[in-house]
Design a protein around this motif. Structure first.
Motif, PDB file in Angstrom:
ATOM      1  N   ASP A  92       0.846  -1.186   0.000  1.00 15.68           N
ATOM      2  CA  ASP A  92       0.000   0.000   0.000  1.00 15.68           C
ATOM      3  C   ASP A  92       0.880   1.234   0.000  1.00 15.68           C
ATOM      4  O   ASP A  92       1.513   1.541   1.004  1.00 15.68           O
ATOM      5  N   ASP A  93       0.956   1.875  -1.130  1.00 14.81           N
ATOM      6  CA  ASP A  93       1.757   3.094  -1.266  1.00 14.81           C
ATOM      7  C   ASP A  93       3.192   2.890  -0.800  1.00 14.81           C
ATOM      8  O   ASP A  93       3.755   3.711  -0.081  1.00 14.81           O
ATOM      9  N   GLY A  94       3.776   1.745  -1.179  1.00 13.53           N
ATOM     10  CA  GLY A  94       5.162   1.443  -0.855  1.00 13.53           C
ATOM     11  C   GLY A  94       5.373   0.773   0.491  1.00 13.53           C
ATOM     12  O   GLY A  94       6.480   0.339   0.796  1.00 13.53           O
ATOM     13  N   ASP A  95       4.336   0.715   1.318  1.00 11.37           N
ATOM     14  CA  ASP A  95       4.434   0.050   2.616  1.00 11.37           C
ATOM     15  C   ASP A  95       3.856  -1.359   2.517  1.00 11.37           C
ATOM     16  O   ASP A  95       2.971  -1.623   1.696  1.00 11.37           O
ATOM     17  N   ILE A  96       4.312  -2.229   3.403  1.00 12.28           N
ATOM     18  CA  ILE A  96       3.738  -3.570   3.534  1.00 12.28           C
ATOM     19  C   ILE A  96       2.718  -3.494   4.660  1.00 12.28           C
ATOM     20  O   ILE A  96       3.033  -3.015   5.756  1.00 12.28           O
ATOM     21  N   VAL A  97       1.504  -3.951   4.401  1.00  8.98           N
ATOM     22  CA  VAL A  97       0.456  -3.957   5.415  1.00  8.98           C
ATOM     23  C   VAL A  97       0.082  -5.402   5.704  1.00  8.98           C
ATOM     24  O   VAL A  97      -0.125  -6.193   4.781  1.00  8.98           O
ATOM     25  N   ILE A  98       0.031  -5.725   6.999  1.00  7.02           N
ATOM     26  CA  ILE A  98      -0.422  -7.050   7.425  1.00  7.02           C
ATOM     27  C   ILE A  98      -1.558  -6.856   8.420  1.00  7.02           C
ATOM     28  O   ILE A  98      -1.693  -5.799   9.039  1.00  7.02           O
ATOM     29  N   ARG A  99      -2.393  -7.880   8.548  1.00  6.25           N
ATOM     30  CA  ARG A  99      -3.469  -7.864   9.540  1.00  6.25           C
ATOM     31  C   ARG A  99      -3.076  -8.787  10.683  1.00  6.25           C
ATOM     32  O   ARG A  99      -2.413  -9.798  10.498  1.00  6.25           O
ATOM     33  N   THR A 100      -3.509  -8.428  11.887  1.00  6.64           N
ATOM     34  CA  THR A 100      -3.259  -9.254  13.055  1.00  6.64           C
ATOM     35  C   THR A 100      -4.385  -9.045  14.051  1.00  6.64           C
ATOM     36  O   THR A 100      -5.360  -8.346  13.752  1.00  6.64           O
ATOM     37  N   HIS A 101      -4.274  -9.613  15.215  1.00  8.71           N
ATOM     38  CA  HIS A 101      -5.349  -9.535  16.195  1.00  8.71           C
ATOM     39  C   HIS A 101      -4.871  -8.863  17.473  1.00  8.71           C
ATOM     40  O   HIS A 101      -3.676  -8.822  17.775  1.00  8.71           O
ATOM     41  N   GLU A 102      -5.833  -8.315  18.204  1.00  9.74           N
ATOM     42  CA  GLU A 102      -5.538  -7.711  19.503  1.00  9.74           C
ATOM     43  C   GLU A 102      -4.902  -8.774  20.393  1.00  9.74           C
ATOM     44  O   GLU A 102      -5.320  -9.922  20.408  1.00  9.74           O
TER      45      GLU A 102
END
Length: 154
Positions: A54-64
């Motif tokens: 995303d716009d040069g960044d790596i985005v990951i999802r995780t949990h609380e």
């Protein structure tokens, strides 16, 4: 020709070609899974995750409650130093590529950005993945593993 166990015999030498950072990030963005490396209890920890660029960044999802969330939430300054690796290497021919990104990870806290990240990246596990981490690449390296020939030939 094959080995006794049915695996193909690899013909000829392999060569390793260094990739520039733009090509390395392009390849990383072409696969859905990678591995994040961070420090937990003063030891390296590796987790498989899915990602999106995303716009040069790596985005990951995780949990609380995830170890990485607690690490990034307590970080001062630019974030927590992490490494991120993704690859596509054929198990039969051993040809393909590998990319490693080193950078700073921060939790996504802006509600609008978090909603956008959630829309961009669906979790790959059935657990509630309601948090997102953004990794800003600082150092990007990559290699291409090709069949034989001399270095520099493509």
């Amino acid at each position: 020709m094959t080995h006794d166990d049915g695996r193909p015999v690899l013909a000829g030498p392999r060569r390793r070609i260094e990739l520039d950072s733009a090509e390395a990030l392009r390849l990383l963005g072409s696969v859905p899974l990678g591995r994040i490396v961070f420090t937990r209890h003063a030891l390296p920890t590796v987790r498989p995750v899915n990602h999106v660029l995303d716009d040069g960044d790596i985005v990951i999802r995780t949990h609380e409650g995830a170890a990485l969330i607690s690490q990034t939430q307590s970080a001062d300054g630019p974030g927590v130093v992490v490494a991120y690796e993704a690859d596509a290497i054929d198990p039969q021919t051993h040809l393909g590529w590998s990319v490693v990104v080193t950078g700073y990870a921060r939790p996504v806290t802006d509600p609008d950005d978090l909603a956008r990240c959630r829309a961009l990246l669906q979790p790959w596990v059935e657990r509630a993945m309601d948090q997102a981490i953004r990794i800003r690449p600082d150092l990007v390296t990559g290699i291409l593993l090709t069949a034989g020939g001399r270095a520099g030939e493509a």
